[in-house]
Design a protein around this motif. Structure first.
Motif, mmCIF file in Angstrom:
data_model
loop_
_atom_site.group_PDB
_atom_site.id
_atom_site.type_symbol
_atom_site.label_atom_id
_atom_site.label_comp_id
_atom_site.label_asym_id
_atom_site.label_seq_id
_atom_site.Cartn_x
_atom_site.Cartn_y
_atom_site.Cartn_z
ATOM 1 N N LEU A 10 38.031 51.701 40.204
ATOM 2 C CA LEU A 10 39.106 51.672 41.190
ATOM 3 C C LEU A 10 39.948 50.429 40.944
ATOM 4 C CD1 LEU A 10 40.207 52.990 43.826
ATOM 5 C CD2 LEU A 10 38.760 51.377 45.061
ATOM 6 N N GLY A 11 41.248 50.622 40.790
ATOM 7 C CA GLY A 11 42.108 49.481 40.488
ATOM 8 C C GLY A 11 43.479 49.925 40.049
ATOM 9 N N PRO A 12 44.051 49.225 39.078
ATOM 10 C CA PRO A 12 45.440 49.482 38.706
ATOM 11 C C PRO A 12 45.703 50.894 38.188
ATOM 12 C CG PRO A 12 44.595 47.530 37.552
ATOM 13 C CD PRO A 12 43.466 48.113 38.336
ATOM 14 N N TYR A 13 44.697 51.524 37.571
ATOM 15 C CA TYR A 13 44.937 52.820 36.938
ATOM 16 C C TYR A 13 44.273 53.981 37.663
ATOM 17 C CZ TYR A 13 46.333 49.521 33.419
ATOM 18 O OH TYR A 13 46.930 48.460 32.779
ATOM 19 N N LEU A 14 43.492 53.694 38.667
ATOM 20 C CA LEU A 14 42.850 54.734 39.453
ATOM 21 C C LEU A 14 42.898 54.313 40.909
ATOM 22 C CD1 LEU A 14 39.784 56.816 38.701
ATOM 23 C CD2 LEU A 14 39.871 55.637 40.879
ATOM 24 N N GLY A 15 43.514 55.156 41.736
ATOM 25 C CA GLY A 15 43.697 54.791 43.125
ATOM 26 C C GLY A 15 42.901 55.663 44.074
ATOM 27 N N GLU A 16 43.253 55.590 45.340
ATOM 28 C CA GLU A 16 42.507 56.303 46.373
ATOM 29 C C GLU A 16 42.570 57.810 46.182
ATOM 30 O OE1 GLU A 16 41.889 56.471 51.199
ATOM 31 O OE2 GLU A 16 43.520 55.275 50.368
ATOM 32 N N ARG A 17 43.696 58.317 45.712
ATOM 33 C CA ARG A 17 43.822 59.771 45.526
ATOM 34 C C ARG A 17 42.773 60.299 44.536
ATOM 35 N NH1 ARG A 17 48.970 62.896 42.923
ATOM 36 N NH2 ARG A 17 48.120 64.987 43.115
ATOM 37 N N GLU A 18 42.621 59.601 43.412
ATOM 38 C CA GLU A 18 41.626 60.024 42.415
ATOM 39 C C GLU A 18 40.212 59.854 42.963
ATOM 40 O OE1 GLU A 18 45.363 59.096 40.344
ATOM 41 O OE2 GLU A 18 44.145 57.930 41.735
ATOM 42 N N LEU A 19 39.989 58.787 43.707
ATOM 43 C CA LEU A 19 38.678 58.570 44.317
ATOM 44 C C LEU A 19 38.342 59.701 45.285
ATOM 45 C CD1 LEU A 19 36.211 56.746 44.881
ATOM 46 C CD2 LEU A 19 37.605 55.597 46.621
ATOM 47 N N ASP A 29 40.938 45.391 49.134
ATOM 48 C CA ASP A 29 39.903 44.874 50.033
ATOM 49 C C ASP A 29 38.746 45.866 50.206
ATOM 50 O OD1 ASP A 29 41.065 46.863 51.513
ATOM 51 O OD2 ASP A 29 41.643 45.586 53.189
ATOM 52 N N LEU A 30 38.619 46.801 49.289
ATOM 53 C CA LEU A 30 37.569 47.828 49.280
ATOM 54 C C LEU A 30 37.779 48.900 50.349
ATOM 55 C CD1 LEU A 30 34.404 45.598 48.630
ATOM 56 C CD2 LEU A 30 35.678 46.968 46.979
ATOM 57 N N ALA A 31 38.950 48.933 50.968
ATOM 58 C CA ALA A 31 39.211 49.917 52.019
ATOM 59 C C ALA A 31 39.112 51.346 51.498
ATOM 60 C CB ALA A 31 40.593 49.677 52.632
ATOM 61 N N GLU A 32 39.543 51.566 50.253
ATOM 62 C CA GLU A 32 39.485 52.917 49.679
ATOM 63 C C GLU A 32 38.030 53.390 49.564
ATOM 64 O OE1 GLU A 32 42.692 50.580 47.314
ATOM 65 O OE2 GLU A 32 40.689 50.235 48.132
ATOM 66 N N LEU A 33 37.182 52.510 49.072
ATOM 67 C CA LEU A 33 35.767 52.865 48.952
ATOM 68 C C LEU A 33 35.140 53.022 50.332
ATOM 69 C CD1 LEU A 33 34.714 50.585 45.979
ATOM 70 C CD2 LEU A 33 34.782 53.077 45.970
#
Length: 199
Positions: A5-14, A43-47
């Motif tokens: 999770l980061g610059p190339y993979l965001g919440e949508r992919e997660l 801030d780990l909100a996506e996870l």
């Protein structure tokens, strides 16, 4: 493994990954490390929004990878996230997930504090006289040649099938001390192992 999770993979992919996992109705969910990329600045909100959705009858377990350690030198935020999400972190420890199955997890082999002897001793203790198979979850497959025995299956990631992979040549860079040996897929060396390319 290797969500990065980061610059190339965001919440949508997660979210798509969690949805796909749940559709499979898994018996257990094993997270093989590098949940975040070293360049992740959130801030780990996506996870926090999606990891708690993971559930399985035998539980949800994780080990940490080199990027997790690089992004969070003080692991407290990651540890708190996993705990509140219902994910059991295995750090050189083991858990009996079924009468015939013990799962042991190793801290990252490269930048963590791996203690293979402690992980295997924990698994042997839980295995006891009851027998059953032992599965080792290790982010980095370079641990495979170090295993003395007592493990029936190793599950790893980290090498991504080659961080650089060229047509006809295959993996050129694998981030492994063993080159292409653990680039991806099934390996039988010295015990069965599966090296996932990751997300």
């Amino acid at each position: 493994t290797d969500l990065h999770l980061g610059p190339y993979l965001g919440e949508r992919e997660l979210q798509r990954w969690v949805d796909a996992t749940l559709r499979l109705e898994p018996d257990a969910v094993l997270l093989g490390g590098d949940l975040v990329d070293r360049n992740y600045r959130g801030d780990l909100a996506e996870l926090a929004a999606h990891l708690p959705r993971l559930s399985a009858p035998l539980g949800v377990y994780a080990v940490l990878g080199n990027h997790d350690h690089a992004r969070f030198p003080r692991l407290t935020p990651m540890l708190e996230l996993l705990e509140t999400s219902g994910v059991e972190l295995l750090v050189n420890s083991a858990v009996r997930v079924r009468d015939d199955l013990v799962l042991t997890g190793l801290d990252d082999f490269r930048v963590g504090r791996p203690d293979l002897a402690a992980a295997l001793a924990s698994a042997a203790h839980l295995r006891g006289g009851g027998g059953g198979a032992v599965t080792l979850l290790s982010h980095n497959p370079d641990v495979i040649p170090e295993l003395p025995g007592g493990v029936d299956l190793v599950l790893s990631g980290h090498t991504h099938g080659g961080q650089v992979r060229l047509p006809f040549l295959g993996p050129v860079i694998t981030s492994s001390a063993y080159g292409r040996r653990y680039a991806s897929g099934w390996v039988d060396d010295p015990m069965p192992a599966y090296v996932s390319r990751g997300l």
